[in-house]
Design a protein around this motif. Structure first.
Motif, PDB file in Angstrom:
ATOM      1  N   ILE A 185       0.846  -1.189   0.000  1.00 12.61           N
ATOM      2  CA  ILE A 185       0.000   0.000   0.000  1.00 12.61           C
ATOM      3  C   ILE A 185       0.881   1.239   0.000  1.00 12.61           C
ATOM      4  N   ARG A 186       0.640   2.143  -0.929  1.00 11.77           N
ATOM      5  CA  ARG A 186       1.442   3.357  -1.041  1.00 11.77           C
ATOM      6  C   ARG A 186       0.969   4.432  -0.073  1.00 11.77           C
ATOM      7  N   LYS A 187       1.806   5.472   0.076  1.00 12.10           N
ATOM      8  CA  LYS A 187       1.519   6.540   1.031  1.00 12.10           C
ATOM      9  C   LYS A 187       0.197   7.230   0.723  1.00 12.10           C
ATOM     10  N   HIS A 188      -0.028   7.592  -0.559  1.00 13.42           N
ATOM     11  CA  HIS A 188      -1.260   8.312  -0.876  1.00 13.42           C
ATOM     12  C   HIS A 188      -2.482   7.429  -0.668  1.00 13.42           C
ATOM     13  N   GLU A 189      -2.306   6.094  -0.767  1.00 15.70           N
ATOM     14  CA  GLU A 189      -3.405   5.176  -0.489  1.00 15.70           C
ATOM     15  C   GLU A 189      -3.643   5.082   1.014  1.00 15.70           C
ATOM     16  N   LYS A 190      -2.553   5.081   1.787  1.00 18.08           N
ATOM     17  CA  LYS A 190      -2.693   5.090   3.243  1.00 18.08           C
ATOM     18  C   LYS A 190      -3.337   6.377   3.733  1.00 18.08           C
ATOM     19  N   ASP A 191      -3.145   7.442   2.954  1.00 19.91           N
ATOM     20  CA  ASP A 191      -3.713   8.740   3.335  1.00 19.91           C
ATOM     21  C   ASP A 191      -5.194   8.865   2.985  1.00 19.91           C
ATOM     22  N   GLY A 192      -5.775   7.800   2.418  1.00 17.90           N
ATOM     23  CA  GLY A 192      -7.216   7.822   2.188  1.00 17.90           C
ATOM     24  C   GLY A 192      -7.663   7.610   0.762  1.00 17.90           C
ATOM     25  N   ASP A 193      -6.718   7.404  -0.180  1.00 19.44           N
ATOM     26  CA  ASP A 193      -7.102   7.151  -1.570  1.00 19.44           C
ATOM     27  C   ASP A 193      -7.388   5.664  -1.750  1.00 19.44           C
ATOM     28  N   PHE A 194      -8.139   5.342  -2.798  1.00 18.28           N
ATOM     29  CA  PHE A 194      -8.345   3.952  -3.135  1.00 18.28           C
ATOM     30  C   PHE A 194      -7.081   3.380  -3.767  1.00 18.28           C
ATOM     31  N   THR A 195      -6.944   2.060  -3.754  1.00 18.18           N
ATOM     32  CA  THR A 195      -5.784   1.414  -4.353  1.00 18.18           C
ATOM     33  C   THR A 195      -5.941   1.352  -5.869  1.00 18.18           C
ATOM     34  N   GLY A 196      -4.807   1.138  -6.540  1.00 21.46           N
ATOM     35  CA  GLY A 196      -4.828   0.980  -7.988  1.00 21.46           C
ATOM     36  C   GLY A 196      -5.702  -0.192  -8.406  1.00 21.46           C
ATOM     37  N   ALA A 197      -5.771  -1.238  -7.571  1.00 22.33           N
ATOM     38  CA  ALA A 197      -6.582  -2.411  -7.905  1.00 22.33           C
ATOM     39  C   ALA A 197      -8.055  -2.041  -8.028  1.00 22.33           C
ATOM     40  N   THR A 198      -8.533  -1.227  -7.105  1.00 29.53           N
ATOM     41  CA  THR A 198      -9.931  -0.798  -7.170  1.00 29.53           C
ATOM     42  C   THR A 198     -10.183   0.032  -8.415  1.00 29.53           C
ATOM     43  N   TYR A 199      -9.264   0.956  -8.701  1.00 31.86           N
ATOM     44  CA  TYR A 199      -9.420   1.803  -9.888  1.00 31.86           C
ATOM     45  C   TYR A 199      -9.440   0.969 -11.172  1.00 31.86           C
ATOM     46  N   ILE A 200      -8.505   0.033 -11.303  1.00 28.70           N
ATOM     47  CA  ILE A 200      -8.413  -0.707 -12.560  1.00 28.70           C
ATOM     48  C   ILE A 200      -9.594  -1.667 -12.716  1.00 28.70           C
ATOM     49  N   LEU A 201     -10.068  -2.243 -11.622  1.00 35.07           N
ATOM     50  CA  LEU A 201     -11.193  -3.171 -11.715  1.00 35.07           C
ATOM     51  C   LEU A 201     -12.474  -2.439 -12.097  1.00 35.07           C
ATOM     52  N   LEU A 202     -12.733  -1.297 -11.462  1.00 37.56           N
ATOM     53  CA  LEU A 202     -13.943  -0.540 -11.787  1.00 37.56           C
ATOM     54  C   LEU A 202     -13.830   0.113 -13.167  1.00 37.56           C
ATOM     55  N   THR A 203     -12.611   0.542 -13.521  1.00 35.52           N
ATOM     56  CA  THR A 203     -12.423   1.107 -14.859  1.00 35.52           C
ATOM     57  C   THR A 203     -12.586   0.036 -15.931  1.00 35.52           C
ATOM     58  N   SER A 204     -12.262  -1.195 -15.615  1.00 30.85           N
ATOM     59  CA  SER A 204     -12.483  -2.292 -16.560  1.00 30.85           C
ATOM     60  C   SER A 204     -13.962  -2.391 -16.914  1.00 30.85           C
ATOM     61  N   CYS A 205     -14.827  -2.216 -15.917  1.00 29.52           N
ATOM     62  CA  CYS A 205     -16.274  -2.242 -16.183  1.00 29.52           C
ATOM     63  C   CYS A 205     -16.645  -1.154 -17.182  1.00 29.52           C
ATOM     64  N   THR A 206     -16.150   0.061 -16.937  1.00 28.90           N
ATOM     65  CA  THR A 206     -16.473   1.191 -17.799  1.00 28.90           C
ATOM     66  C   THR A 206     -15.910   0.993 -19.196  1.00 28.90           C
ATOM     67  N   THR A 207     -14.676   0.526 -19.273  1.00 29.57           N
ATOM     68  CA  THR A 207     -14.017   0.329 -20.563  1.00 29.57           C
ATOM     69  C   THR A 207     -14.746  -0.724 -21.390  1.00 29.57           C
ATOM     70  N   ILE A 208     -15.117  -1.818 -20.756  1.00 30.13           N
ATOM     71  CA  ILE A 208     -15.845  -2.876 -21.449  1.00 30.13           C
ATOM     72  C   ILE A 208     -17.205  -2.377 -21.925  1.00 30.13           C
ATOM     73  N   ALA A 209     -17.854  -1.552 -21.093  1.00 31.11           N
ATOM     74  CA  ALA A 209     -19.180  -1.043 -21.449  1.00 31.11           C
ATOM     75  C   ALA A 209     -19.129  -0.035 -22.587  1.00 31.11           C
ATOM     76  N   LEU A 210     -18.083   0.773 -22.640  1.00 31.17           N
ATOM     77  CA  LEU A 210     -18.032   1.888 -23.585  1.00 31.17           C
ATOM     78  C   LEU A 210     -17.487   1.523 -24.958  1.00 31.17           C
ATOM     79  N   PHE A 211     -16.528   0.608 -25.011  1.00 24.53           N
ATOM     80  CA  PHE A 211     -15.778   0.400 -26.238  1.00 24.53           C
ATOM     81  C   PHE A 211     -16.006  -0.994 -26.824  1.00 24.53           C
ATOM     82  N   SER A 212     -15.724  -1.105 -28.107  1.00 25.06           N
ATOM     83  CA  SER A 212     -15.808  -2.412 -28.751  1.00 25.06           C
ATOM     84  C   SER A 212     -14.826  -3.370 -28.087  1.00 25.06           C
ATOM     85  N   LYS A 213     -15.070  -4.656 -28.268  1.00 25.34           N
ATOM     86  CA  LYS A 213     -14.240  -5.660 -27.606  1.00 25.34           C
ATOM     87  C   LYS A 213     -12.759  -5.526 -27.935  1.00 25.34           C
TER      88      LYS A 213
END
Length: 216
Positions: free
Chosen positions: A88-116
């Motif tokens: 866990i990085r400092k900015h994540e310890k300071d209250g930000d979400f982890t990169g894993a959360t960002y990439i997983l939720l962004t995967s949903c958006t990317t799959i929904a918005l763009f062609s396969k």
């Protein structure tokens, strides 16, 4: 860094304030494991809605873990902290979400918005390019700009070009454009975590040139 942007391709001195190089290697090895997302989407022949639903469930589960971490719930302190705490990085310890959360939720958006094919390439850009940028920037970075290194950015470009060459279903010229856009956004993430901005901006660029019939 203490804002909402990712701190992967950062200068060595500042990186040392977060996690060690060995911890960075572990973190990026895990990050590369996220290639299972675009690979699964392609090789399992998943329909868009099915892939979206799977990633939504996984993303919401990771979001819950992150909320537990930020709020110091027992499920984090007694269990998940022993698994994830060391990377866990400092900015994540300071209250930000982890990169894993960002990439997983962004995967949903990317799959929904763009062609396969475009979604697969866009997600692979951030997973591979970001990992190359982090490791090369931390190990070899000397030429600094902003809080990044030129060497790390070139590493990101090399990784995204590899993705562009291997990406199924899109013309190489379109993939290379996406690779360049992904690299530029990773270097200057516009105040947004690059796990969000890189797939969305590169996917948008590739979609636009495809719709307009450019580079075909």
């Amino acid at each position: 860094m203490n804002d909402k942007t990712s701190s992967d391709n950062i200068v060595p001195a500042e990186a040392g304030e977060n996690i060690s190089f060995n911890q960075e290697l572990v973190r990026k090895a895990t990050h590369l494991g996220a290639l299972v997302i675009p690979a699964g989407y392609y090789f399992l022949g998943l329909e868009r809605f099915t892939a979206f639903l799977i990633m939504l469930i996984i993303g919401l589960a990771m979001l819950l873990i992150d909320i537990a971490r930020i709020r110091n719930w027992p499920i984090w302190t007694n269990f998940f902290s022993h698994i994830l705490g060391a990377v866990i990085r400092k900015h994540e310890k300071d209250g930000d979400f982890t990169g894993a959360t960002y990439i997983l939720l962004t995967s949903c958006t990317t799959i929904a918005l763009f062609s396969k094919p475009i979604a697969i390439a866009a997600l692979s850009f951030i997973i591979v390019g970001d990992s190359f940028a982090a490791v090369i920037g931390r190990r070899f970075g000397r030429i600094r700009f902003s809080n990044k290194t030129l060497e790390g950015t070139l590493g990101c470009l090399a990784g995204t070009i590899i993705v562009a060459v291997l990406a199924p279903g899109i013309p190489l010229s379109v993939g290379l454009l996406g690779a360049v856009v992904a690299t530029l956004v990773e270097a200057w993430p516009l105040g947004v975590d690059d796990n969000v901005s890189v797939p969305l901006m590169s996917g948008l660029a590739m979609t636009m040139v495809t719709i307009l019939g450019l580079f075909n």
